[in-house]
Design a protein around this motif. Structure first.
Motif, PDB file in Angstrom:
ATOM      1  N   VAL A 122     -25.757   5.642  46.446  1.00 49.74           N
ATOM      2  CA  VAL A 122     -27.409   5.951  47.162  1.00 49.74           C
ATOM      3  C   VAL A 122     -27.380   7.316  46.866  1.00 49.74           C
ATOM      4  CG1 VAL A 122     -28.251   6.985  49.051  1.00 49.74           C
ATOM      5  CG2 VAL A 122     -26.671   4.658  49.468  1.00 49.74           C
ATOM      6  N   SER A 139     -31.026   3.787  45.564  1.00 47.43           N
ATOM      7  CA  SER A 139     -30.196   3.463  45.390  1.00 47.43           C
ATOM      8  C   SER A 139     -29.851   1.820  43.858  1.00 47.43           C
ATOM      9  CB  SER A 139     -29.865   2.765  46.692  1.00 47.43           C
ATOM     10  OG  SER A 139     -29.052   3.323  48.482  1.00 47.43           O
ATOM     11  N   THR A 184     -33.382   3.783  48.772  1.00 47.11           N
ATOM     12  CA  THR A 184     -32.700   3.534  49.868  1.00 47.11           C
ATOM     13  C   THR A 184     -33.092   2.427  51.347  1.00 47.11           C
ATOM     14  OG1 THR A 184     -31.769   4.934  48.187  1.00 47.11           O
ATOM     15  CG2 THR A 184     -30.674   4.072  50.702  1.00 47.11           C
ATOM     16  N   ARG A 230     -30.591   4.063  56.714  1.00 49.19           N
ATOM     17  CA  ARG A 230     -28.876   4.333  57.165  1.00 49.19           C
ATOM     18  C   ARG A 230     -27.744   3.186  56.039  1.00 49.19           C
ATOM     19  NH1 ARG A 230     -31.825   3.564  61.599  1.00 49.19           N
ATOM     20  NH2 ARG A 230     -31.778   1.200  61.830  1.00 49.19           N
ATOM     21  N   ARG A 268     -25.606   2.410  53.024  1.00 54.32           N
ATOM     22  CA  ARG A 268     -24.460   3.043  52.442  1.00 54.32           C
ATOM     23  C   ARG A 268     -23.638   2.092  51.336  1.00 54.32           C
ATOM     24  NH1 ARG A 268     -23.940   7.432  56.059  1.00 54.32           N
ATOM     25  NH2 ARG A 268     -23.315   6.916  57.782  1.00 54.32           N
ATOM     26  N   GLU A 287     -22.758  -1.442  50.261  1.00 50.87           N
ATOM     27  CA  GLU A 287     -23.273  -1.898  51.420  1.00 50.87           C
ATOM     28  C   GLU A 287     -24.225  -3.455  50.698  1.00 50.87           C
ATOM     29  OE1 GLU A 287     -25.008  -0.628  55.053  1.00 50.87           O
ATOM     30  OE2 GLU A 287     -23.838   1.254  55.269  1.00 50.87           O
TER      31      GLU A 287
END
Length: 64
Positions: A18, A24, A39, A42, A44, A47
């Motif tokens: 990220v 990302s 992105t 939330r 990360r 994921e």
């Protein structure tokens, strides 16, 4: 079932990193080039997320 140009597809990608600018770096299965997306909220690193789009090109030689 064969894909056609214009078909809607969903790919499951892995977030590699990220970045601070809201983007990302991701890994797309069977796609050997780096790619970036906005992105998801939330999200990360590590994921898996789904991205949806439309088929714009098909490479018949490698069936992708």
């Amino acid at each position: 079932m064969a894909l056609k140009i214009g078909d809607e597809v969903t790919l499951t990608v892995t977030i590699l990193k990220v970045l601070n600018d809201g983007m990302s770096n991701i890994s797309i299965p069977s796609y050997s080039f780096p790619f970036s997306i906005d992105t998801p909220k939330r999200a990360r690193a590590g994921e898996k997320v789904d991205i949806t789009g439309f088929v714009t090109r098909i490479d018949d030689e490698v069936a992708k």
